[in-house]
Design a protein around this motif. Structure first.
Motif, short mmCIF file in Angstrom:
data_model
loop_
_atom_site.label_atom_id
_atom_site.label_comp_id
_atom_site.label_asym_id
_atom_site.label_seq_id
_atom_site.Cartn_x
_atom_site.Cartn_y
_atom_site.Cartn_z
N ALA A 1 0.71 -1.49 -0.03
CA ALA A 1 -0.13 -0.30 0.22
C ALA A 1 0.61 1.24 0.08
O ALA A 1 0.66 2.50 -0.85
CB ALA A 1 -1.22 0.04 1.05
N LEU A 2 1.81 1.26 0.40
CA LEU A 2 2.76 2.67 0.33
C LEU A 2 3.78 2.86 -0.24
O LEU A 2 4.06 3.79 -1.17
CB LEU A 2 3.68 2.55 2.06
N LYS A 3 4.33 1.56 -1.15
CA LYS A 3 5.11 1.47 -2.35
C LYS A 3 4.93 2.43 -3.78
O LYS A 3 6.21 3.06 -3.89
CB LYS A 3 5.30 0.59 -2.69
N PRO A 4 3.76 2.41 -3.82
CA PRO A 4 3.85 3.49 -5.07
C PRO A 4 3.76 4.60 -4.82
O PRO A 4 4.43 5.65 -5.07
CB PRO A 4 2.27 3.28 -5.41
N LEU A 5 4.15 5.50 -2.97
CA LEU A 5 3.59 6.63 -2.69
C LEU A 5 5.66 7.08 -1.95
O LEU A 5 5.04 7.68 -1.57
CB LEU A 5 2.77 6.52 -2.03
N CYS A 6 5.61 6.21 -2.63
CA CYS A 6 7.93 6.21 -1.98
C CYS A 6 8.34 6.37 -2.90
O CYS A 6 8.09 6.13 -5.02
CB CYS A 6 7.64 5.12 -0.77
N GLY A 7 9.47 7.31 -2.44
CA GLY A 7 10.98 7.63 -3.95
C GLY A 7 11.59 6.34 -3.78
O GLY A 7 11.41 6.07 -2.50
N GLN A 8 13.04 6.65 -4.45
CA GLN A 8 13.95 5.47 -4.42
C GLN A 8 15.13 7.24 -4.71
O GLN A 8 14.98 7.98 -5.60
CB GLN A 8 13.72 4.70 -5.73
N ASN A 9 15.99 6.41 -3.48
CA ASN A 9 17.36 7.77 -4.17
C ASN A 9 17.83 6.49 -4.97
O ASN A 9 18.18 5.88 -5.59
CB ASN A 9 17.95 7.59 -2.60
N SER A 10 19.51 7.16 -5.15
CA SER A 10 20.50 6.63 -5.84
C SER A 10 20.70 5.73 -5.64
O SER A 10 21.39 4.78 -6.63
CB SER A 10 21.71 7.58 -6.44
N ALA A 11 20.82 5.03 -4.23
CA ALA A 11 20.65 3.19 -4.36
C ALA A 11 19.93 2.72 -4.58
O ALA A 11 20.13 1.82 -3.89
CB ALA A 11 21.76 3.40 -3.03
N ARG A 12 18.71 3.03 -4.81
CA ARG A 12 17.51 2.33 -4.56
C ARG A 12 16.82 1.96 -3.05
O ARG A 12 15.97 0.79 -3.47
CB ARG A 12 17.86 1.12 -5.43
N GLU A 13 17.64 2.57 -2.28
CA GLU A 13 16.53 3.18 -1.53
C GLU A 13 14.99 3.54 -1.58
O GLU A 13 15.50 5.00 -1.65
CB GLU A 13 17.05 3.09 -0.04
N TYR A 14 13.77 2.84 -1.12
CA TYR A 14 13.04 3.48 -0.77
C TYR A 14 13.18 4.84 0.27
O TYR A 14 13.05 4.74 1.36
CB TYR A 14 11.77 2.60 -0.36
N TYR A 15 11.97 5.55 0.24
CA TYR A 15 11.33 6.81 1.13
C TYR A 15 10.37 7.29 1.32
O TYR A 15 9.79 6.95 -0.43
CB TYR A 15 12.82 7.42 1.79
N LEU A 16 9.94 7.65 2.07
CA LEU A 16 8.63 7.72 2.39
C LEU A 16 8.51 9.88 2.23
O LEU A 16 9.57 10.60 2.92
CB LEU A 16 7.91 8.03 3.37
N GLY A 17 7.74 10.41 1.27
CA GLY A 17 7.83 11.72 1.60
C GLY A 17 6.77 12.58 1.95
O GLY A 17 6.24 11.90 2.73
#
Length: 418
Positions: free
Chosen positions: A279-295
């Motif tokens: 449910a959260l993944k579509p709302l997350c971004g990814q940094n250059s290391a392909r790690e997800y973060y929540l905006g």
């Protein structure tokens, strides 16, 4: 030789637990690393029944490198994550073939837990990562009551033989005189029903701040009196309406949710939490290391779901929510869970506030099953929450994040509780 007597403290609901086997909808026979002691390994391998022996030959994996008599082998898992000894209906094949006394120590003990905070006193409790244990602990409709009694030590009882999971002052050490009064004050504050759950958790945080100041100034002998005085203030209503008196900042609120969100993201390996991550993944971004973060969008979504879906359930089951936190404080030896590793009392208060926020997130994001009641949703969320708190190093993460952003723990805790 005389039999040794032990003193025990336990919640009265501890006596009411019994495994419901195949009737459990999320049992411990999948996705768990179950160790088998040497005695039971040899017993299973000696069974002459060819089908059972064949199952043991593939289902019991010897731990030849690091194994001990207590952890001699590991039960294999099928491709779907279920224990190889779990029958298609969810029942235990070992139990059915060899009887209830045949289960290895791990399977016999779980979800029972044992701590030793005070000398010569054992504390028994239940892990709420088990659905049935959560139901027994939370849904009585009454506050948690603790009982204290003495009995003889049973050398054949697996839980009597096991080492305590937590100790008060470190293994073999006696906790300082202020420790138990402070811990008891936390339990009493959590059961102070004239205040909301959020007010109780924040009041515990204020008490923890006071205890920290006394500890840092070498006045820890004053902590018991300070805790007693604090309880009188709480009962006089001095901490009621705390949230109404605080200026609200939405950006600070969304920022505070980052901590529980990070813990949810790192707990994705647990099957029960994959739906939350989806449910959260579509709302997350990814940094250059392909790690997800929540905006901000994801944080706002978490806040909305908590308000719309979780808060009505919290209001409906207020006693169950209280019982969860009382059980956690007792079972984790709060506020000493991470104290020996350098986490201050005040930072411990964030752990309580964060669990409240995690609880709301889980209730808001776990998709309801067809025909599922709000009570069943509550128990599923409790089980998921317990699996996060018991199988992740929350204390270390709170400490690291707090140091990195110069966290004011009580302000942060207040927003986690909104």
């Amino acid at each position: 030789m005389a039999t040794k007597e032990i003193e025990i403290i336990q919640p009265t609901y501890y006596r009411n637990f019994a495994c419901i086997g195949p009737a459990c909808t999320d049992n411990c026979c999948h996705s768990w690393r179950v160790t088998v002691d040497k005695e039971h390994y040899l017993r299973y391998m000696a069974v002459q029944d060819p089908d059972f022996h064949k199952l043991c030959s593939v289902g019991l994996i010897r731990d030849k490198k690091t194994g001990t008599n207590e952890s001699y082998a590991i039960m294999a898992l099928r491709i779907d994550g279920r224990c190889i000894f779990q029958d298609s209906d969810g029942g235990c094949h070992i139990f059915r073939v060899l009887g209830p006394d045949s289960l290895c120590g791990t399977c016999t003990i779980y979800p029972r837990r044992k701590n030793q905070f005070l000398p010569h006193t054992l504390e028994f409790s239940l892990s709420l990562s088990c659905e049935e244990a959560a139901r027994v602990a939370l849904l009585s409709g009454e506050p948690v009551v603790f009982e204290r009694f003495r009995r003889e030590l049973d050398p054949a009882d697996p839980i009597d033989k096991m080492e305590p999971l937590h100790t008060g002052g470190g293994k073999g050490a006696v906790p300082a005189p202020y420790c138990q009064p402070l811990r008891n004050a936390c339990l009493e504050l959590m059961q102070h029903q004239d205040a909301t759950i959020q007010e109780r958790i924040l009041a515990i945080g204020l008490l923890m701040r006071r205890a920290d100041r006394l500890f840092r100034s070498n006045q820890e002998k004053q902590i018991p009196d300070a805790a007693a005085q604090f309880l009188l203030q709480a009962k006089a209503g001095e901490f009621s309406g705390l949230f109404e008196r605080m200026e609200y900042n939405r950006n600070a609120h969304l920022s505070a949710l980052e901590l529980p969100a990070v813990h949810l993201m790192t707990a994705v390996r647990k099957p029960v939490l994959r739906q939350v991550w989806a449910a959260l993944k579509p709302l997350c971004g990814q940094n250059s290391a392909r790690e997800y973060y929540l905006g901000e969008e994801a944080m706002a979504f978490l806040l909305q779901q908590g308000q719309q879906k979780a808060d009505p359930i919290f209001a409906q089951y207020a006693q169950a929510i209280e019982n969860y936190f009382v059980s956690y404080i007792f079972t984790s030896t709060f506020p000493f869970s991470y104290f020996l590793r350098g986490l201050s009392f005040e930072y411990h208060s964030i752990l309580l506030a964060e669990q409240y926020a995690l609880f709301r997130i889980l209730l808001g994001l776990l998709p309801a099953r067809e025909g599922e009641t709000t009570q069943q949703q509550l128990i599923r969320s409790v089980v998921a929450l317990a699996r996060i708190t018991q199988h992740a190093d929350l204390g270390r993460q709170v400490y690291d994040i707090g140091k990195a952003i110069n966290l004011d723990s009580l302000a942060h805790a207040a927003y986690l509780l909104r």
